[in-house]
Design an enzyme around this catalytic site. Structure first.
Site, mmCIF file in Angstrom:
data_model
loop_
_atom_site.group_PDB
_atom_site.id
_atom_site.type_symbol
_atom_site.label_atom_id
_atom_site.label_comp_id
_atom_site.label_asym_id
_atom_site.label_seq_id
_atom_site.Cartn_x
_atom_site.Cartn_y
_atom_site.Cartn_z
ATOM 1 N N CYS A 1 -18.733 -2.381 -18.838
ATOM 2 C CA CYS A 1 -18.988 -2.082 -17.420
ATOM 3 C C CYS A 1 -20.160 -2.858 -16.860
ATOM 4 O O CYS A 1 -21.271 -2.800 -17.398
ATOM 5 C CB CYS A 1 -19.232 -0.594 -17.233
ATOM 6 S SG CYS A 1 -19.450 -0.139 -15.498
ATOM 7 N N GLU B 1 0.825 -1.209 0.000
ATOM 8 C CA GLU B 1 0.000 0.000 0.000
ATOM 9 C C GLU B 1 0.860 1.260 0.000
ATOM 10 O O GLU B 1 0.539 2.244 -0.663
ATOM 11 C CB GLU B 1 -0.965 0.004 1.189
ATOM 12 C CG GLU B 1 -2.024 -1.098 1.145
ATOM 13 C CD GLU B 1 -2.961 -0.984 -0.062
ATOM 14 O OE1 GLU B 1 -2.942 0.053 -0.744
ATOM 15 O OE2 GLU B 1 -3.702 -1.941 -0.328
#
Length: 290
Positions: A202, A37
């Site tokens: 999508c 991260e």
DNA sequence: CAAGCGTGGCT
DNA sequence: TAGCCAAGCTT
């Protein structure tokens, strides 16, 4: 049966098509998640993957990194960019060693107290490493929410409100909520992209407020990046690269940024790097922090 | 809160 | 080609 919520559409899509990334593997450690991260803060996935492997092999636990000199963290950050992250990650490792028994904290407030960890990273670790239920909101998720729910092409400035909006979209179970968090980020990165969204692929298209409105161009409030060529950032980058390449040997002041045209900018680079703790000096030589 | 902070790939 | 952009954070 039609999907009635964002999660109903996104989670199955994610289960089906999520990319195989190192930090998504079953036995990936909390430390690995934390390191990944940090590296992923403003740096693309493709550049992170090889370096992440190097780092985790070298420093398999927080204590391994904490016990190493900060200079090594900065050196092995290589060309990932924003090298302050290497310094902050090292400081976080020291804090984990000294205040958390060498174990990456699970509590969001404990994570937020670590250097270099903000709203996004703290919740990402709690959710992806420990499976807790929190909203994880990055720039991709903010764009997905802006389009699918708010009907705008771009999100407004980052706001605490974003966390609340995402929270409202999370399934009840922590495990499903974690998938939803990952799915929103994934959609924003591979389908609902900033410039050329692939709306034809999508899974959320039939419930997208932005598509329903005709995909209008709405104001983009993001600030444009300043030019890099000839910038202070470039000067700092040159200084740090010289010290990385020479490490652990120090480098004389006169041997760095020799051909830099702007003397004042050259001075600023050294001073700001010293202020950041990214470099140190002794007489007329400079080196990475011990 | 706006500004500042790296680097390289993609369009 | 030259700009745009990328899993943010700190001050």
């Amino acid at each position: 049966m039609p999907a009635h919520s964002l999660a109903d559409a996104l989670v199955p899509w994610y289960r089906r098509s999520a990319r195989d990334l190192p930090w998504r593997h079953e036995n990936f450690s909390a430390w690995g998640t934390l390191v990944s991260e940090f590296m992923l803060q403003q740096t693309p996935v493709a550049r992170v993957i090889p370096l992440l492997e190097t780092w985790l092999k070298r420093w398999p636990t927080p204590t391994d990194l904490a016990d190493a000199p900060a200079a090594e963290a900065v050196t092995h950050w290589a060309n990932l960019g924003y090298p302050r992250r290497a310094l902050w990650l090292h400081r976080a490792a020291v804090q984990i060693r000294d205040h958390h028994g060498g174990v990456v904290p699970r509590d969001v407030d404990d994570l937020l107290a670590l250097t270099g960890i903000g709203d996004y990273t703290a919740r990402a670790v709690a959710v992806f490493a420990y499976g807790d239920r929190h909203p994880v909101v990055d720039t991709n998720t903010r764009r997905v929410l802006a389009r699918a729910l708010n009907g705008t092409a771009h999100p407004g400035p980052a706001h605490r409100r974003d966390l609340e909006q995402m929270e409202a979209e999370l399934p009840e179970s922590a495990a499903e909520a974690a998938l939803m968090n990952a799915a929103a980020m994934e959609l924003g990165q591979v389908v609902c992209t900033a410039r050329s969204p692939r709306c034809g692929e999508c899974p959320v298209r039939d419930m997208c407020a932005w598509v329903a409105a005709g995909s209008p161009a709405t104001p983009d409030t993001r600030k444009k990046q300043a030019a890099y060529e000839g910038s202070d950032r470039q000067a700092r980058g040159r200084v740090l690269r010289a010290l990385r390449d020479a490490a652990p040997e120090p480098v004389p002041h006169d041997a760095i940024l020799i051909d830099w045209p702007d003397a004042g900018q050259r001075d600023r680079a050294f001073l700001s790097l010293l202020a950041d703790g990214l470099i140190e000096s002794d007489g007329d030589v400079f080196f990475l922090p011990r």
